[in-house]
Design a protein around this motif. Structure first.
Motif, PDB file in Angstrom:
ATOM      1  N   LEU A   1     -15.367   0.527  -1.945  1.00 26.61           N
ATOM      2  CA  LEU A   1     -14.947  -0.809  -1.936  1.00 26.61           C
ATOM      3  C   LEU A   1     -15.791  -1.720  -1.337  1.00 26.61           C
ATOM      4  N   ARG A   2     -17.123  -1.407  -0.893  1.00 23.20           N
ATOM      5  CA  ARG A   2     -17.942  -2.473  -0.209  1.00 23.20           C
ATOM      6  C   ARG A   2     -18.592  -2.873  -1.355  1.00 23.20           C
ATOM      7  N   TYR A   3     -19.515  -2.022  -1.884  1.00 28.14           N
ATOM      8  CA  TYR A   3     -20.517  -2.539  -3.287  1.00 28.14           C
ATOM      9  C   TYR A   3     -20.107  -1.710  -4.543  1.00 28.14           C
ATOM     10  N   HIS A   4     -19.595  -0.399  -5.049  1.00 24.82           N
ATOM     11  CA  HIS A   4     -18.924  -0.292  -6.397  1.00 24.82           C
ATOM     12  C   HIS A   4     -18.015  -1.722  -7.112  1.00 24.82           C
ATOM     13  N   TRP A   5     -17.443  -1.787  -6.385  1.00 28.16           N
ATOM     14  CA  TRP A   5     -16.560  -2.826  -6.876  1.00 28.16           C
ATOM     15  C   TRP A   5     -16.324  -3.904  -6.704  1.00 28.16           C
ATOM     16  N   GLN A   6     -17.340  -4.685  -5.883  1.00 28.03           N
ATOM     17  CA  GLN A   6     -17.785  -5.513  -5.592  1.00 28.03           C
ATOM     18  C   GLN A   6     -19.259  -5.551  -6.681  1.00 28.03           C
ATOM     19  N   ARG A   7     -19.773  -5.228  -7.618  1.00 30.36           N
ATOM     20  CA  ARG A   7     -20.994  -5.220  -8.104  1.00 30.36           C
ATOM     21  C   ARG A   7     -21.561  -5.020  -7.584  1.00 30.36           C
ATOM     22  N   ILE A   8     -21.894  -4.733  -6.205  1.00 35.09           N
ATOM     23  CA  ILE A   8     -23.920  -4.835  -4.904  1.00 35.09           C
ATOM     24  C   ILE A   8     -23.927  -3.267  -5.757  1.00 35.09           C
ATOM     25  N   ALA A   9     -25.047  -3.248  -5.499  1.00 31.19           N
ATOM     26  CA  ALA A   9     -26.211  -2.618  -6.097  1.00 31.19           C
ATOM     27  C   ALA A   9     -25.825  -1.287  -4.662  1.00 31.19           C
ATOM     28  N   LEU A  10     -25.663  -0.297  -5.093  1.00 28.66           N
ATOM     29  CA  LEU A  10     -25.515   0.404  -3.976  1.00 28.66           C
ATOM     30  C   LEU A  10     -26.789   0.861  -3.046  1.00 28.66           C
ATOM     31  N   PRO A  11     -26.808   0.797  -1.826  1.00 28.53           N
ATOM     32  CA  PRO A  11     -27.630   0.288  -0.731  1.00 28.53           C
ATOM     33  C   PRO A  11     -28.146   1.960  -1.304  1.00 28.53           C
ATOM     34  N   VAL A  12     -30.361   2.568  -1.279  1.00 30.48           N
ATOM     35  CA  VAL A  12     -30.335   4.071  -0.902  1.00 30.48           C
ATOM     36  C   VAL A  12     -30.010   4.535   0.759  1.00 30.48           C
ATOM     37  N   SER A  13     -30.085   4.367   1.153  1.00 28.02           N
ATOM     38  CA  SER A  13     -30.143   4.999   2.328  1.00 28.02           C
ATOM     39  C   SER A  13     -29.041   4.877   2.850  1.00 28.02           C
ATOM     40  N   PHE A  14     -27.542   4.088   2.438  1.00 25.06           N
ATOM     41  CA  PHE A  14     -26.219   4.346   2.783  1.00 25.06           C
ATOM     42  C   PHE A  14     -26.409   5.670   1.670  1.00 25.06           C
ATOM     43  N   VAL A  15     -26.623   5.663   0.426  1.00 20.69           N
ATOM     44  CA  VAL A  15     -25.741   6.556  -0.298  1.00 20.69           C
ATOM     45  C   VAL A  15     -26.472   8.549   0.277  1.00 20.69           C
ATOM     46  N   LEU A  16     -27.803   7.726   1.026  1.00 21.83           N
ATOM     47  CA  LEU A  16     -28.517   9.401   0.686  1.00 21.83           C
ATOM     48  C   LEU A  16     -27.943   9.813   2.330  1.00 21.83           C
ATOM     49  N   GLY A  17     -26.951   9.352   3.592  1.00 23.31           N
ATOM     50  CA  GLY A  17     -26.609   9.322   4.751  1.00 23.31           C
ATOM     51  C   GLY A  17     -25.182   9.894   4.689  1.00 23.31           C
ATOM     52  N   HIS A  18     -24.158   9.370   3.282  1.00 22.02           N
ATOM     53  CA  HIS A  18     -23.465   9.902   2.358  1.00 22.02           C
ATOM     54  C   HIS A  18     -23.534  11.205   2.344  1.00 22.02           C
ATOM     55  N   ALA A  19     -24.704  11.412   1.368  1.00 21.36           N
ATOM     56  CA  ALA A  19     -24.954  12.718   1.041  1.00 21.36           C
ATOM     57  C   ALA A  19     -25.406  13.778   1.810  1.00 21.36           C
ATOM     58  N   ALA A  20     -26.201  13.454   2.922  1.00 23.58           N
ATOM     59  CA  ALA A  20     -26.249  14.232   3.856  1.00 23.58           C
ATOM     60  C   ALA A  20     -25.553  14.148   5.030  1.00 23.58           C
ATOM     61  N   ALA A  21     -24.341  14.005   5.236  1.00 19.74           N
ATOM     62  CA  ALA A  21     -23.158  14.075   5.975  1.00 19.74           C
ATOM     63  C   ALA A  21     -22.133  15.374   5.327  1.00 19.74           C
ATOM     64  N   ALA A  22     -22.201  14.201   4.028  1.00 18.12           N
ATOM     65  CA  ALA A  22     -21.343  15.257   2.889  1.00 18.12           C
ATOM     66  C   ALA A  22     -21.958  17.215   2.436  1.00 18.12           C
ATOM     67  N   ALA A  23     -22.910  16.967   2.802  1.00 17.71           N
ATOM     68  CA  ALA A  23     -23.610  17.662   1.897  1.00 17.71           C
ATOM     69  C   ALA A  23     -23.653  19.283   3.507  1.00 17.71           C
ATOM     70  N   ILE A  24     -24.190  18.822   4.554  1.00 17.90           N
ATOM     71  CA  ILE A  24     -24.158  19.436   5.887  1.00 17.90           C
ATOM     72  C   ILE A  24     -22.813  19.899   6.133  1.00 17.90           C
ATOM     73  N   GLY A  25     -22.088  18.708   6.258  1.00 20.08           N
ATOM     74  CA  GLY A  25     -20.331  19.299   6.776  1.00 20.08           C
ATOM     75  C   GLY A  25     -20.019  21.042   5.459  1.00 20.08           C
TER      76      GLY A  25
END
Length: 121
Positions: A86-110
């Motif tokens: 909602l904040r980045y993708h739909w507003q066409r703002i580049a996805l922050p790499v650190s946010f993507v990595l944090g999202h992926a880490a939480a999801a993978a560990i979970g």
């Protein structure tokens, strides 16, 4: 459907979601700031389906301790995914790499914690 099958189905859905997440991350890290919306939407829908099944099982019958902790991490990852969308993708703002990595880490560990809890129960 018996309870164990329900939980394992949730884990499989979340694992498929993780595969889609790897595709999305690969696209982002290849230099494109915006992965295709269609892949992102399928990723989110599969995550919602897996989390819904997992939450239903958790609230109806409970989960092993490790799976509860994994569920909490997956919920944090889902919140992060909603922000990314909602904040980045739909507003066409580049996805922050650190946010993507944090999202992926939480999801993978979970996911690993839930899978271990479900299959060892």
């Amino acid at each position: 459907m018996d309870f164990q099958t329900l939980l394992r189905t949730a884990v499989v859905l979340l694992a498929i979601t993780a595969a889609g997440g790897l595709v999305l991350a690969g696209i982002r890290f290849s230099g494109r700031p915006h992965p295709p919306i269609s892949i992102a939407m399928v990723h989110g829908l599969l995550a919602a389906a897996g989390l819904t099944l997992l939450l239903y099982g958790a609230l109806a019958r409970g989960l092993p301790g490790m799976a509860w902790a994994g569920l909490v991490l997956l919920l944090v990852a889902a919140l992060g995914g909603a922000v990314l969308n909602l904040r980045y993708h739909w507003q066409r703002i580049a996805l922050p790499v650190s946010f993507v990595l944090g999202h992926a880490a939480a999801a993978a560990i979970g996911l690993v914690m839930v899978a271990l809890g479900v299959w060892n129960a």
